[in-house]
Each structure stands twice: as C-alpha cells, then as structure tokens.
Write an enzyme that holds these catalytic residues in place. Structure first.
Site, short mmCIF file in Angstrom:
data_model
loop_
_atom_site.label_atom_id
_atom_site.label_comp_id
_atom_site.label_asym_id
_atom_site.label_seq_id
_atom_site.Cartn_x
_atom_site.Cartn_y
_atom_site.Cartn_z
N HIS A 1 0.81 -1.22 0.00
CA HIS A 1 0.00 0.00 0.00
C HIS A 1 0.83 1.26 0.00
CE1 HIS A 1 1.21 -0.72 4.08
NE2 HIS A 1 0.71 0.42 4.50
N CYS A 2 2.17 1.15 0.07
CA CYS A 2 3.01 2.35 0.22
C CYS A 2 4.04 2.51 -0.89
CB CYS A 2 3.73 2.32 1.56
SG CYS A 2 2.66 2.61 2.98
N ILE A 3 4.95 1.58 -0.99
CA ILE A 3 6.14 1.77 -1.83
C ILE A 3 5.81 2.04 -3.30
CG2 ILE A 3 8.31 0.73 -2.61
CD1 ILE A 3 8.42 -0.76 0.03
N ASP B 1 3.38 5.88 -2.91
CA ASP B 1 3.71 7.12 -2.21
C ASP B 1 4.66 8.04 -2.97
OD1 ASP B 1 2.15 5.91 -0.36
OD2 ASP B 1 3.68 5.68 1.18
#
Length: 578
Positions: free
Chosen positions: A413-415, A418
């Site tokens: 959900h991030c790398i 973002d």
C-alpha cells in the site's frame, strides 16, 4: 568516588526503569516542603557550572558528586523525586505547579548529565517518560478541555476507515483506555468488528474480542456519530489512478463528513499517506467552511501511518510516530493523544507538510534502492554473476551500506504509490522528479523481465511458454500475509497468461482472489501438482505454511525470484534464482 558514584547511579537507573514499567503507577503532585530547596540548589549549581572556566569545572564536579551522594542517601532524591523535579525543569504545561514553588531556570541536558552522572539520552528518556505519566488528579476548569479529556481518558475517539491502518489503530486506542467508534462504508467490516471478529493479521484476535466485549470499541456506517467524537483519525486509502495521479476522493469525502459534525475542541488527524500540502490546502479549507477556525476552535494535524503488515517486531503500539499540526496548539494536542496510546517516541515536526514529506521520503528511499538492486540483478545475470551472493558480501561492510534485495517488482500500500505523490506535487513547482520516475519504470519492468527469464529457462529444456503448465507459488505482495494490494505477482500472472501459459496459483495465505472480473480459487500444494508442472515460479517469500522440500523434490524447474530457498537452507540442481 567518581566510579562508585557512577555505579550508584546505574543502580538507581535500574530501579527507576523498573518503576516506570509499572503501568499502574500514577504520579501525583507532592508537597513542596523540602523539595523546593533541593530544586533551587540543583538549578543554581547547574547555572554556576556553566559559568565556570574550564580549569575549575572538574573540582566543581567532584564536590557536586559528593553532595549528590549524600542527598541520595538522605532523601532518595533520584528514585522518589525524579519525576517531580524533572516536571519543574521542563516547566510541564499539563501539570500544574503548586503556587508556593518558585519558577526555576532550566539547565541544559549536558549540564545535568555532568552533574548527575546520567547520560543526556537517559535524561531525555526520563523527560519523555515523565511527560507521558498521567496525574491522579482530574484538573477542572482548564483552558483546553480536550487536553484534560485525553489525560483522563475521557475523550471519545473516532477512526474513519477500518482497514490495515485504521483497525489496528482503533484497537490500540481502545486498549489504552479510550472509547473508540470505528467508521467504515463497508457493512461487512462493521458487522465483523461488532462481533469481535478479526480480519487484519496485525490485530490480535483476543484483543479485539475483549475490547468489543468491554464496550471500548464499536463500529458503524452512520457517520452522524462523528458528532459524539472528540478526536477523529482519518485512515482511508489514497490510491493512484491509471495515470499515476493522486486520488484524494476518500480523504475529501471523509473530511466533508467530519465537517458536517465538526465542533469546538475537536481534533482531526489525517494518517493516510499523501502529498505535502494536503492537510493545510485540502482539508483545512473544508473544515473551516463551518465557520470554526483551525488552531482556535478545532485542531488539525497530520501523522503518517507506519504500518508494515506481517512485521513481528514492530506494530502500531511500538512504532515511533511523527506528528505535525497546524499551529502549536494542534501539534500539542495531537502529540499528547499519541503519547497516551503508544509505547514509542512521538516526534514533533514544525508543520503537517514536514510530516507529509517524511512519509514520502521513507518510501521513496525504498523504491529507489529497490530499483537500484533490481537493475543490478539484471546486469549481474547478463554477466553470469549471482547478485544474492554479491549483496551478502557487501552486507559485511559495517558502515555506508544497507542491503536491499531484487524481486519481481514492488507491492503493498506504500512503496509503489507514495513516491508518485511527490512527483505529482513537484510538477506544480516546475520540477521533474526524474530519479523517482526512473525507479518506478525499472520496478514496473521487473514482472515482464521475470517472465522473460522463465521463458528462456523453459527454452533451455526445449519447452515453450505457450501451453506450458506453470505453478505460481505466491500471490500476496510479501511473505506470510494475505495482503495482495499492488502485488507484483499479479502482474507476473498477467504476463504469463498473455504468453498463453497454463497457470495454477498456490498461496496458503490467500484462498481466493479476483482476477479479470472472476473469483479465482488458489490450489493446494501437492506433489502431484508439482510433478505435472513444467516449471514452478516462486513470487512470494512465504517462510511458513509452504513445504519447499516437497517442491524441490518434485519440480522439473524452479525459478526462485525471492531467493527464499537459499534463505531457508534448501538447495537443488533444479533451482534458478533471479
């Protein structure tokens, strides 16, 4: 005397550490009799020491240490009074000081370190620990009622979004003693929470069941209940669209729901990852349309989530938190809230933008370094070099190197998401983030590269990809979890199918998944399945629930893109690594 005194201090530190660990300990405000004189004496000594020339300081230190030993023996100063005089030295605004105590000058930590024998870091820890301890008295009539509610665990906390971030946060706040209301648009999640049924791996089943049973946590789809909340944390998805542009729909909609029920002394905290400026430029105007003013009537802050699904060591409770509010009051209240919940440092930055950029930096650092090692892996393979051996060798350097490992891409959900929030906002400042975009291109290429490598390995065995039976081991984006968000394994699956391979997916953590509009059930790992396959490709590094020995013993060809077999000490002549 110096060595003996330091040993005495170490013993005292151990005693105080044990005392601090007693969760039921509450520190009241002691009488000033006798303590005021001691505090004034310490403060005076510290100020005098800082004014002395260097050649006289050692003699002064020796004399001071002798007096401190005497004071330790007589008054047990360090153990019994530490929290009290540190509160005064910090001039803690949350704990009223008895009127008869005169204000004290605040000597620096290095000075106190020299005079007391404690290291500056240890003294700093005392300051933080003391700051987190709640007074037994419930103070009434203060200017900021929300602070008092937080200190007394009377604040009602709302959490919007009960997913991988929101549910663990809601559980920890409820365990800390706050009544929590969880909000979500999915009725299924709400019903499960209200039954005490867990659906997030990082939440302990028994914890959720108990706090629901005790009435400390409940969930609802009725956002009108936000009016009953003193604090609202927004933990909703912030995805990218197909053009890698930020989609703040969930954040905007959640903020509008809060605005409809916004009231004085409410704290709103955004935890969803986003680009710098979102809190101040998107959320604040929506909330201030109510006529209430940020920093005066309500408080607004950003504190990025730092959830790492499947991480055994670091959970929500013990992961340090970064907080940046709009104005000093917002920051102060938000910091107090998280200090009341977490067993970790709450690090304050000057504004929400710094906090928002912090999260972007953390994950941009990772995406760039993963892209670097992926490119190194491609080059190393062409040169006949084992990149895994190279990384392990480089890791022996005790400074200036941090190991990253290649793989079939990046997920979660991030790398993968973002850094492109920064790319988006940077364009508004007429800057092109070339390194970030190049890193994204390299990582996006890896699923295709992995399938090309597998195709060549099959060719070496006189097999073609068209019609080949492939067992894909792992569909989750990382090992030992069921999270499939942005999983590179899905992209690998797509490339395999476009090359007309017959693919069977095995994942002990994922029973089924949606693919091209259909529900695909994962297969059970058996010797027969492996024997019938032309190749096995390992795309997720599950360390548990997978019998890799069975795979190695029965497979014709194994392409291990995660090097999990070597990690687990399993080898075979039929194994190829990325």
């Amino acid at each position: 005397m110096g060595a003996g005194y330091r040993k005495s201090c170490e013993n005292r530190e151990s005693e105080m550490a044990a005392t601090r660990r007693e969760s039921t300990l509450r520190v009241g405000v002691p009488s000033c009799t006798g303590v005021s004189t001691t505090l004034s004496w310490i403060s005076t000594l510290a100020r005098r020491y800082e004014l002395l020339p260097d050649n006289e300081k050692q003699q002064f230190i020796t004399a001071t240490q002798i007096w401190l030993v005497i004071l330790n023996l007589i008054q047990d100063l360090v153990l019994k009074k530490t929290r009290f005089w540190i509160k005064h030295l910090q001039n803690d605004s949350f704990s009223p000081t008895p009127k008869e105590c005169s204000p004290l000058a605040k000597p620096s930590l290095p000075t106190l370190s020299v005079l007391t024998g404690f290291s500056p870091s240890r003294l700093s820890m005392f300051f933080r620990t003391t700051h987190n301890v709640q007074p037994t008295t419930k103070y009434k009539g203060g200017k900021n009622m929300l602070k008092e509610k937080i200190l007394n665990k009377e604040a009602v906390v709302g959490v919007i979004g009960l997913g991988y971030v929101g549910l663990p946060l809601a559980v920890e706040k409820a365990k800390a003693g706050f009544k929590v209301i969880g909000f979500d648009i999915q009725q299924k999640k709400v019903d499960m929470v209200n039954r005490g049924e867990n659906y997030i791996g990082d939440v302990v089943n028994e914890d959720l069941e108990q706090i629901v049973k005790d009435g400390m946590l409940r969930a609802t789809t009725d956002f009108d209940e936000l009016k009953n909340c003193d604090v609202v944390a927004i933990c909703v998805p912030t995805p990218l669209d197909k053009y890698k542009q930020p989609d703040l729909t969930y954040v905007v909609n959640s903020t509008k729901e809060v605005a409809k029920r916004l009231h004085k002394d409410m704290l709103v905290v955004l935890e969803s990852t986003t680009y710098p400026g979102t809190t101040e430029e998107v959320m604040k105007p929506i909330l201030e349309e109510t006529g209430l003013k940020c920093g005066e009537d309500f408080y607004l802050a950003f504190s990025p989530e730092r959830v790492d699904p499947g991480n055994i060591r670091y959970k929500t409770k013990n992961t340090p938190k970064v907080v940046g509010g709009i104005g000093e009051k917002s920051t102060e209240v938000a910091k107090l809230l998280y200090e009341s919940v977490l067993d970790a440092e709450v690090f304050v930055v000057s504004s929400p933008k710094e906090a928002e950029m912090t999260k972007i930096l953390e994950n941009t650092f990772r995406i760039v370094n993963i892209a670097l090692i992926n490119e190194m892996a491609i080059v190393a393979n062409k040169m006949g070099i084992n990149i895994w051996e190279v990384v392990n060798a480089a890791s022996t350097k005790p400074f200036g190197f941090m190991p990253f490992y290649p793989g079939p891409g990046v997920g979660g959900h991030c790398i993968p998401i973002d850094p492109f929030y920064l790319t988006y906002i940077a364009r508004k400042y007429n800057y092109h983030t070339r390194l970030i975009e190049l890193a994204g291109e390299i990582n996006d290429f890896m699923p295709e590269y992995v399938v090309d490598r597998l195709m060549k390995l099959l060719n070496e065995q006189k097999k073609c990809m068209n019609g080949a039976k492939i067992v894909m081991l792992g569909i989750a984006y990382k090992g030992d979890i069921d999270d499939m968000r942005e999983s590179p394994a899905l992209k690998v699956l797509g490339h395999l199918e476009r090359n007309l391979a017959d693919v069977t997916v095995v994942d002990p953590y994922v029973s089924e998944f949606r693919w091209n509009g259909e529900i695909i059930k994962t297969a059970k790992l058996t010797a027969e399945l492996i024997k019938e396959a032309d190749a096995v490709i390992i795309t997720t590094a599950h360390k548990h629930k997978v019998d890799y020995k069975l795979v190695v013993d029965n497979a014709k060809l194994i392409f291990d893109t995660k090097n999990i077999l070597k990690t687990l000490g399993i080898s075979g002549e039929n194994v190829e690594v990325l």
